[in-house]
Design a protein around this motif. Structure first.
Motif, PDB file in Angstrom:
ATOM      1  N   THR A  47       0.831  -1.198   0.000  1.00 11.10           N
ATOM      2  CA  THR A  47       0.000   0.000   0.000  1.00 11.10           C
ATOM      3  C   THR A  47       0.870   1.254   0.000  1.00 11.10           C
ATOM      4  OG1 THR A  47      -1.839   1.083   1.151  1.00 11.10           O
ATOM      5  CG2 THR A  47      -0.280  -0.120   2.535  1.00 11.10           C
ATOM      6  N   ASP A  48       0.271   2.401   0.339  1.00  7.96           N
ATOM      7  CA  ASP A  48       1.018   3.660   0.248  1.00  7.96           C
ATOM      8  C   ASP A  48       1.659   4.076   1.570  1.00  7.96           C
ATOM      9  OD1 ASP A  48      -1.304   4.279   1.538  1.00  7.96           O
ATOM     10  OD2 ASP A  48      -1.986   5.800   0.126  1.00  7.96           O
ATOM     11  N   TYR A  54       0.392   1.450  11.601  1.00  3.03           N
ATOM     12  CA  TYR A  54       0.909   2.389  12.599  1.00  3.03           C
ATOM     13  C   TYR A  54      -0.025   2.478  13.806  1.00  3.03           C
ATOM     14  CZ  TYR A  54       4.637   4.251   9.626  1.00  3.03           C
ATOM     15  OH  TYR A  54       5.783   4.399   8.883  1.00  3.03           O
ATOM     16  N   ASP A  83      -3.338   6.668  12.128  1.00  6.33           N
ATOM     17  CA  ASP A  83      -3.125   7.070  10.738  1.00  6.33           C
ATOM     18  C   ASP A  83      -1.906   8.015  10.650  1.00  6.33           C
ATOM     19  OD1 ASP A  83      -3.198   7.996   8.171  1.00  6.33           O
ATOM     20  OD2 ASP A  83      -5.373   8.261   8.124  1.00  6.33           O
ATOM     21  N   ARG A 134      -0.881   9.735   8.431  1.00  6.46           N
ATOM     22  CA  ARG A 134      -1.119  10.954   7.654  1.00  6.46           C
ATOM     23  C   ARG A 134      -1.643  12.080   8.531  1.00  6.46           C
ATOM     24  NH1 ARG A 134       0.268   9.521   3.017  1.00  6.46           N
ATOM     25  NH2 ARG A 134      -0.220   7.445   2.239  1.00  6.46           N
TER      26      ARG A 134
HETATM   27  P1  ADP Z   1      -4.943   1.009  -0.593  1.00  9.91           P
HETATM   28  O1  ADP Z   1      -5.440   1.873  -1.700  1.00  9.91           O
HETATM   29  O2  ADP Z   1      -3.530   0.550  -0.778  1.00  9.91           O
HETATM   30  O3  ADP Z   1      -5.871  -0.112  -0.255  1.00  9.91           O
HETATM   31  P2  ADP Z   1      -5.956   2.539   1.645  1.00  9.91           P
HETATM   32  O4  ADP Z   1      -6.089   3.993   1.365  1.00  9.91           O
HETATM   33  O5  ADP Z   1      -7.164   1.700   1.611  1.00  9.91           O
HETATM   34  O6  ADP Z   1      -4.830   1.962   0.680  1.00  9.91           O
HETATM   35  O7  ADP Z   1      -5.245   2.319   3.062  1.00  9.91           O
HETATM   36  C1  ADP Z   1      -3.996   2.930   3.342  1.00  9.91           C
HETATM   37  C2  ADP Z   1      -4.222   4.196   4.156  1.00  9.91           C
HETATM   38  O8  ADP Z   1      -4.737   3.826   5.436  1.00  9.91           O
HETATM   39  C3  ADP Z   1      -2.974   4.969   4.484  1.00  9.91           C
HETATM   40  O9  ADP Z   1      -2.652   5.870   3.458  1.00  9.91           O
HETATM   41  C4  ADP Z   1      -3.329   5.676   5.782  1.00  9.91           C
HETATM   42  O10 ADP Z   1      -3.675   7.040   5.577  1.00  9.91           O
HETATM   43  C5  ADP Z   1      -4.568   4.946   6.283  1.00  9.91           C
HETATM   44  N1  ADP Z   1      -4.484   4.486   7.667  1.00  9.91           N
HETATM   45  C6  ADP Z   1      -5.444   4.662   8.608  1.00  9.91           C
HETATM   46  N2  ADP Z   1      -5.070   4.152   9.769  1.00  9.91           N
HETATM   47  C7  ADP Z   1      -3.837   3.607   9.595  1.00  9.91           C
HETATM   48  C8  ADP Z   1      -2.921   2.932  10.465  1.00  9.91           C
HETATM   49  N3  ADP Z   1      -3.219   2.687  11.756  1.00  9.91           N
HETATM   50  N4  ADP Z   1      -1.751   2.516   9.946  1.00  9.91           N
HETATM   51  C9  ADP Z   1      -1.438   2.749   8.648  1.00  9.91           C
HETATM   52  N5  ADP Z   1      -2.258   3.399   7.783  1.00  9.91           N
HETATM   53  C10 ADP Z   1      -3.450   3.823   8.242  1.00  9.91           C
END
Ligand code: ADP
Ligand code: ASP
Ligand code: MG
Length: 412
Positions: free
Chosen positions: A172-173, A178, A181, A183
């Protein structure tokens, strides 16, 4: 040699340059001698765009046709990745959900009934790579179906289970799971390991890095799951069973993480009759209409007076919920129905909560210190959630992250 599923999310698939990069990651695993099936999402923003078009066409659209529209995003990226892999000299081919098939029931949030992995066995026997669109399946009637937002994660884990894969890697990105989030909280810490149970709870309260159902499936099939970055080459987060964490004698925080969910709406019914059955008269029809009610608060009426009832539903189900209740206004006997979509649910999750008192109290105090008003509360064995005004989302998440001692020494 291992058998693996590699899943790539929307940001990783957004454009030919990125698809080329993904193709290189796939090539690397194939060259290590692994049998690889790749599951892809639609390009970032594409599913949103398609849903928008459906809404523009009609506010109450037919879920069957919605699936026809939104399943197309993943079809495009799986074809493009197969073309790119072929261009690199690899024996790759795309297989749509109906070609395996990935059998599902229902529409818009379809459930996977089973996946036939025979086609894949043939592909692997010939040293091939299979590219499969995430998110989509096919009903017994032969109609297209989709698994709900974020459903490609679930496609990947279900496919991994069906083909008896050794592991399922979710690219993923961000480079892992974590403490919240990353971000919105730069001081969030990456977790090396997290238990299925904690991840399940974190995902269910909004940590969208994995779709909840994918974690449930991984737990059920004991599928080793890893979340890692498709942009940076470094270790990600392993989702593991409780035993693995104990084996490592890892020091555990009482709270594992903080999550937030903006997809909840608040509904308040005023002037309810204070008598047995009046709450049942509200929730039975909502259950029948397939609406998932989450937080519930009822005001205690003074003798002989009426009460108010507040609860939350997914924002997507708000119009349907209001419609269902309006039709029963007379039978239920409420005065007014008030709704609010400018709310967010913020939750703290951790298995350590079972053996530690005062976790909820710390949350309420930290929010009070910042003047944030709590509109509703729910708790479970390993989770405390509060509903607050949406404008305080970032502040609340940051404050709680600090209050529970989760901040990293310096931003990652
Ligand atoms: P993908 O398009 O790869 O499925 P998503 O957007 O569905 O990605 O999920 C990744 C996003 O989840 C990250 O960019 C981040 O902003 C968000 N996110 C929310 N909570 C968490 C967390 N606890 N750890 C990591 N990322 C998180
Ligand atoms: N494209 C779908 C969505 O955006 C499925 C996914 O990416 O997991 O929800
Ligand atoms: Mg996702």
């Amino acid at each position: 040699m291992a058998r693996i599923v590699m899943k790539f999310g929307g940001t990783s698939m957004a454009g030919i340059e990125r698809i080329r990069h993904v193709a290189n990651l796939v090539k690397r695993e194939a060259e290590r001698g692994h049998q690889v099936a790749v599951v892809v999402s639609a390009m970032a923003g594409e599913t949103d765009r398609l849903i928008h078009l459906c809404r523009e066409a009609a506010s109450l659209y037919d879920p069957r046709e919605y699936d026809v529209v939104v399943a197309s995003g993943e079809q495009v990226t799986s074809g493009l990745l197969a073309i790119t892999l072929q261009g690199m000299g690899l024996n790759a081919k795309s297989y749509m959900g109906w070609q395996l098939p990935i059998l599902t029931s229902g529409h818009a949030a379809a459930l996977i009934e089973g996946i036939d992995a025979n086609v894949l066995e043939e592909v692997f026997a010939q040293g091939g790579i299979a590219v499969i669109p995430g998110f989509q399946g096919v009903t017994h009637e032969g109609d297209l179906a989709t698994l709900g937002r974020g459903g490609s994660d679930t496609s990947a884990v279900a496919l991994a289970a069906a083909m008896k894969a050794d592991r399922c890697d979710i690219y993923t990105d961000v480079d892992g799971v974590y403490t919240t989030d990353p971000r919105i909280v730069p001081r969030a810490r990456k977790l090396d390991q997290v238990t299925y149970e904690e991840m399940l709870e974190l995902a269910s309260v909004g940590a969208k890095v994995l779709q909840t159902r994918s974690v449930g499936l991984a737990l059920r099939y004991n599928m080793p799951l890893q979340v890692l970055s498709s942009f940076e080459d470094r270790p990600g987060t392993h989702i593991v069973g409780d035993e693995a964490i104990e084996d490592n004698h890892m020091e555990r925080n009482v709270i594992t993480g903080i999550a937030y969910d903006k997809n909840e709406a608040r509904v308040t019914l005023t002037g309810l009759p204070d008598k047995p059955g009046s709450v049942a008269a509200i929730f039975a029809p909502l259950a029948e209409a397939n609406v998932n009610v989450d937080m519930i608060v009822q005001s205690v009426p003074r003798a002989g007076e009426k009460s108010d009832l507040t609860f939350t539903v997914p924002t997507a189900a708000l119009a349907h919920s209001v419609d269902t209740l309006e039709k029963l206004r007379h039978a239920i006997g409420f005065e007014e129905i008030l709704t609010d979509t400018n709310v967010v649910k913020v939750s703290a999750v951790g298995v350590g909560m079972r053996s530690n008192a005062g976790i909820a109290a710390r949350m309420f105090q930290a929010l009070a210190d910042r003047g944030i008003n709590i509109l509703a509360i729910t708790t479970s064995e390993i989770k405390v959630s509060v509903l607050i005004p949406e404008e305080y989302t970032e502040l609340a998440v940051r404050v709680l992250h600090t209050a529970y001692g989760l901040d990293a020494e310096s931003p990652e």
